[in-house]
Design an enzyme around this catalytic site. Structure first.
Site, short mmCIF file in Angstrom:
data_model
loop_
_atom_site.label_atom_id
_atom_site.label_comp_id
_atom_site.label_asym_id
_atom_site.label_seq_id
_atom_site.Cartn_x
_atom_site.Cartn_y
_atom_site.Cartn_z
N SER A 146 0.80 -1.22 0.00
CA SER A 146 0.00 0.00 0.00
C SER A 146 0.83 1.27 0.00
O SER A 146 0.33 2.34 -0.35
CB SER A 146 -0.94 0.02 1.22
OG SER A 146 -0.20 -0.10 2.41
N ASP A 170 -3.97 7.48 8.18
CA ASP A 170 -5.10 6.68 8.65
C ASP A 170 -4.71 5.61 9.67
O ASP A 170 -5.46 4.67 9.89
CB ASP A 170 -5.79 6.01 7.45
CG ASP A 170 -4.83 5.13 6.66
OD1 ASP A 170 -3.65 5.06 7.02
OD2 ASP A 170 -5.26 4.52 5.66
N HIS A 192 -0.95 4.32 6.91
CA HIS A 192 -0.23 4.94 5.80
C HIS A 192 0.14 6.39 6.11
O HIS A 192 -0.44 7.02 6.99
CB HIS A 192 -1.11 4.89 4.54
CG HIS A 192 -1.67 3.54 4.27
ND1 HIS A 192 -2.97 3.20 4.59
CD2 HIS A 192 -1.11 2.42 3.75
CE1 HIS A 192 -3.19 1.93 4.26
NE2 HIS A 192 -2.06 1.44 3.76
#
Length: 397
Positions: free
Chosen positions: A43, A361, A364
């Site tokens: 991610s 969040d 990340h």
């Protein structure tokens, strides 16, 4: 957690044995002009892969730059986006995203939740993507082969593609592959997967060499296909991220002055030391490759240790979430909604100004943090060998 080995198609082994030579020899003083970027990762560099397969990362993701969701688990751009900008390239489209994708400047095989080692669980069960690095390699191999079949106007593609000329404009040229920059940012999830499966620190460390070897093998396979220029990020300080801190308790004595959990960061450092050694070995084994090891760990940790010094107001406490000491709730993620009186109500809300936060969040980084990390690493101060990004096509002995 189990694992399974993977190996390249037989044609790759043949190419390696034939000592496939590079297409472009550059003068030592010239800056690099990469025509394409091929990215592999999780991610930290996913530009839409997981969203294309399992559903879009919804609002407020993308709010600071794209004006809405753009496949990224971030309020805006990722490090790989800033790398593309640095070379005047379009943002690299996710390989799995069929909507609006343009692969003429490369492709992104990363997906959020990806690991190097294949996981024996589903995404729903563990939160880790089934698109592990071996799958990403297979996707790249197939993309490399099929894109050139189309370019050669051969096979069934002449009949399958009604507008072949338009399709060709969205594909890389054959010479782009050996001249492209191959970027890697993966490994973080391999560490957290062990902890989330209730493994001890020693158990997690025990499988790190296997993880690094599998990553090393994929680089060898890409070299066998002609890839020559590699920009390899190490993994960040996972012990500074709320999704780890909230899920795995540690003793007060194991928390450092930055508020980070030292056992998890120590494992990340161990992974990084193994990865650095692997890159050193690859330089010996791949005589025509230019491999740059990039220490993003140090830059990321600096943001947690001295956020104000670098222009940030909040370090570990994240911007987007709901409640808790870090504004992180495992049951109510960023962007999560519920129905109230027939209306969709946002529960996981963003802060007013993400640019003042390091963490977006709980998992990340924010666009502002990603930009800072890129700016610090692009100059070469955190690279081994110590060369800047725009010189990463040169092999330094």
């Amino acid at each position: 957690m189990g694992s399974r080995s993977f190996s390249p198609p037989i044609t790759i082994l043949v190419l390696v044995l034939l000592n496939f030579t590079p297409c472009l020899a550059l003068a030592k003083t010239s800056q690099c002009k990469f025509p394409a970027i091929f990215n592999f990762g999780d991610s930290n560099s996913d530009t839409g892969g997981l969203s294309a397969v399992f559903g879009q990362a919804g609002p407020p993701h993308g709010m600071s730059f794209f004006g809405g969701p753009a496949g990224r688990y971030c309020d805006g751009r990722l490090i790989v986006d800033f790398i593309a900008e640095a070379f005047g390239l379009l943002y690299v489209s996710a390989y799995l995203d069929s909507i609006g994708s343009d692969f003429s400047h490369g492709a992104n095989f990363a997906t959020a939740g990806s690991t190097v080692r294949p996981q024996n669980t589903t995404l729903r069960e563990s939160g880790f993507s089934p698109i592990s690095l071996d799958v990403q390699w297979n996707e790249f191999y197939d993309f490399h082969r099929r894109s050139q079949i189309v370019r050669n106007h051969s096979g069934a593609y002449q009949k399958l593609l009604p507008d072949l000329d338009a399709a060709l404009k969205r594909l890389p040229k054959a010479e782009d592959f050996p001249n492209a920059l191959y970027t890697f940012d993966i490994g973080q999830n391999d560490l957290t997967a062990g902890y989330f499966a209730n493994m001890t620190t020693d158990q997690v460390k025990a499988y790190v060499p296997e993880v690094v070897t599998q990553l090393q093998n994929v680089i060898r396979y890409i070299y066998g296909l002609g890839g020559r220029y590699f920009w390899i990020h190490n993994t960040g300080p996972v012990g500074c991220l709320p999704y780890v801190l909230e899920r795995i308790p540690v003793l007060a004595s194991q928390v450092d002055e930055a508020g980070c959990a030292t056992p998890f960061n120590d494992v990340a450092k161990y992974f990084n030391s193994q990865l650095k050694q692997a890159v050193v070995q690859l330089r010996k084994d791949l005589p025509s490759a230019a491999l740059t090891y990039v220490d993003v760990y140090s830059v990321k940790y600096a943001l947690f240790h001295q956020p104000q010094k670098h222009g940030f107001k909040q370090s570990i406490r994240n911007c987007c979430g709901r409640g808790g000491r870090y504004n992180y709730n495992i049951n109510v993620g960023c962007g999560q909604t519920k129905m109230e009186h027939g209306k969709q109500v946002l529960l996981g809300k963003p802060c007013d100004d993400p640019s003042g936060y390091v963490v977006w969040d709980g998992v990340h980084f924010t666009q502002a943090a990603n930009k800072f990390i890129f700016q610090q690493t692009a100059g070469g101060a955190y690279s081994d060998p110590p060369i800047p990004l725009n010189m990463a096509c040169h092999r330094i002995e």
